[in-house]
Design an enzyme around this catalytic site. Structure first.
Site, PDB file in Angstrom:
ATOM      1  N   LYS A  13       0.824  -1.215   0.000  1.00  0.00           N
ATOM      2  CA  LYS A  13       0.000   0.000   0.000  1.00  0.00           C
ATOM      3  C   LYS A  13       0.857   1.263   0.000  1.00  0.00           C
ATOM      4  CE  LYS A  13      -2.604  -0.195   3.656  1.00  0.00           C
ATOM      5  NZ  LYS A  13      -2.354  -1.501   4.280  1.00  0.00           N
ATOM      6  N   ARG A  88     -10.546   1.565   8.221  1.00  0.00           N
ATOM      7  CA  ARG A  88     -10.124   0.212   8.561  1.00  0.00           C
ATOM      8  C   ARG A  88     -11.233  -0.580   9.234  1.00  0.00           C
ATOM      9  NH1 ARG A  88      -4.242   1.226   8.838  1.00  0.00           N
ATOM     10  NH2 ARG A  88      -3.084  -0.665   9.287  1.00  0.00           N
ATOM     11  N   ARG A 127      11.035  -6.191   5.789  1.00  0.00           N
ATOM     12  CA  ARG A 127      10.803  -4.832   6.281  1.00  0.00           C
ATOM     13  C   ARG A 127      11.227  -4.693   7.741  1.00  0.00           C
ATOM     14  NH1 ARG A 127       4.996  -2.054   5.542  1.00  0.00           N
ATOM     15  NH2 ARG A 127       4.396  -3.342   7.301  1.00  0.00           N
ATOM     16  N   ARG A 133      10.484  -1.605  12.572  1.00  0.00           N
ATOM     17  CA  ARG A 133       9.202  -1.239  13.192  1.00  0.00           C
ATOM     18  C   ARG A 133       8.803  -2.291  14.213  1.00  0.00           C
ATOM     19  NH1 ARG A 133       4.814   0.513   8.687  1.00  0.00           N
ATOM     20  NH2 ARG A 133       3.459  -0.489  10.213  1.00  0.00           N
ATOM     21  N   ARG A 144      -1.611  -8.329  13.455  1.00  0.00           N
ATOM     22  CA  ARG A 144      -2.111  -7.321  12.501  1.00  0.00           C
ATOM     23  C   ARG A 144      -2.843  -7.988  11.344  1.00  0.00           C
ATOM     24  NH1 ARG A 144       2.997  -4.448  10.842  1.00  0.00           N
ATOM     25  NH2 ARG A 144       1.738  -3.051   9.570  1.00  0.00           N
TER      26      ARG A 144
HETATM   27  P1  AMP Z   1      -0.179   1.222   9.021  1.00  0.00           P
HETATM   28  O1  AMP Z   1       1.079   2.007   8.845  1.00  0.00           O
HETATM   29  O2  AMP Z   1      -1.313   1.735   8.156  1.00  0.00           O
HETATM   30  O3  AMP Z   1       0.049  -0.259   8.863  1.00  0.00           O
HETATM   31  O4  AMP Z   1      -0.675   1.450  10.519  1.00  0.00           O
HETATM   32  C1  AMP Z   1       0.123   1.065  11.612  1.00  0.00           C
HETATM   33  C2  AMP Z   1      -0.731   0.930  12.864  1.00  0.00           C
HETATM   34  O5  AMP Z   1      -1.357   2.179  13.163  1.00  0.00           O
HETATM   35  C3  AMP Z   1      -1.863  -0.072  12.777  1.00  0.00           C
HETATM   36  O6  AMP Z   1      -1.459  -1.390  13.053  1.00  0.00           O
HETATM   37  C4  AMP Z   1      -2.836   0.477  13.828  1.00  0.00           C
HETATM   38  O7  AMP Z   1      -2.395   0.168  15.126  1.00  0.00           O
HETATM   39  C5  AMP Z   1      -2.676   1.975  13.652  1.00  0.00           C
HETATM   40  N1  AMP Z   1      -3.629   2.515  12.655  1.00  0.00           N
HETATM   41  C6  AMP Z   1      -3.328   3.134  11.477  1.00  0.00           C
HETATM   42  N2  AMP Z   1      -4.424   3.528  10.833  1.00  0.00           N
HETATM   43  C7  AMP Z   1      -5.476   3.143  11.621  1.00  0.00           C
HETATM   44  C8  AMP Z   1      -6.903   3.241  11.487  1.00  0.00           C
HETATM   45  N3  AMP Z   1      -7.463   3.821  10.418  1.00  0.00           N
HETATM   46  N4  AMP Z   1      -7.660   2.724  12.482  1.00  0.00           N
HETATM   47  C9  AMP Z   1      -7.113   2.145  13.567  1.00  0.00           C
HETATM   48  N5  AMP Z   1      -5.785   2.004  13.745  1.00  0.00           N
HETATM   49  C10 AMP Z   1      -4.972   2.500  12.786  1.00  0.00           C
END
Ligand code: AMP
Length: 187
Positions: A13, A88, A127, A133, A144
């Protein structure tokens, strides 16, 4: 054009989002990036979010809904936005629809990047080594993935029913996938 990028962690993404944002001339907004910045800056949002993020859990909707409404109210979002990592959950999707409708606009397309789980795990290992991370560690990553299947994947049916869904196989080179993405969006 308002486009949502949907897909499991590690599906590409971020990479495809950056390319597509350039192609569309629209800002890409990632709630994950905004939350990581808030954690780094130690803001109240960051303090609330960090425990959920490190474990691989979603930050609760009541926290995220405020962030989403702030993002969609930004002037630069007015001409269209590429949403990466949100909505999400169904509650977030309802909120995005309502907030856009209030501005006289709508979700135009939802791009679902499909990648098999075995490939996601291989990418996550790469990654985790490259970026370090906390939520890419195996336990958090597996959670996740589970959270994605349970709470986010239902959005595939949600947007299919609304005639917005474009499915793209997220396998191949970055350029091959980017081409498939452009084709799916009619660009
Ligand atoms: P990402 O970089 O999009 O994979 O997001 C990393 C983490 O941030 C996720 O595993 C969630 O803990 C949190 N997160 C990001 N976007 C959201 C969202 N829209 N709703 C809830 N948690 C989020």
């Amino acid at each position: 054009m308002n486009v949502i990028l949907l897909g499991p962690p590690g599906c590409g993404k971020g990479t495809q989002g950056a390319l597509l944002a350039k192609e569309l001339g629209a800002p890409r907004v990632s709630t994950g990036d905004l939350l990581r910045a808030a954690v780094k800056d130690g803001t109240p949002l960051g303090v609330t979010a960090t425990g959920f993020m490190d474990k691989g859990l979603l930050v609760p909707d009541e926290v995220i809904l405020g962030l989403i409404s702030e993002v969609l109210a930004r002037p630069e979002a007015g001409k269209g936005i590429l949403m990466d990592g949100f909505p999400r959950t169904t509650a977030q999707a309802d909120a995005v629809g309502d907030l856009l409708a209030k501005r006289g606009t709508q979700v135009d397309a939802v791009l679902s990047l499909e990648v098999p789980d075995a490939e996601l795990v291989t990418r996550m290992q790469g990654r985790a080594a490259a970026e370090g991370r906390a939520d890419d560690k195996p336990d958090a990553f597996n959670l996740r993935l589970k959270v994605y299947r349970e709470q986010t994947a239902p959005l595939i049916a949600y947007y299919r029913e609304r005639g917005k869904l474009k499915e793209v196989a997220g396998m191949g080179t970055v350029e091959e996938i980017a081409r498939a993405v452009r084709k799916a969006l009619g660009l």
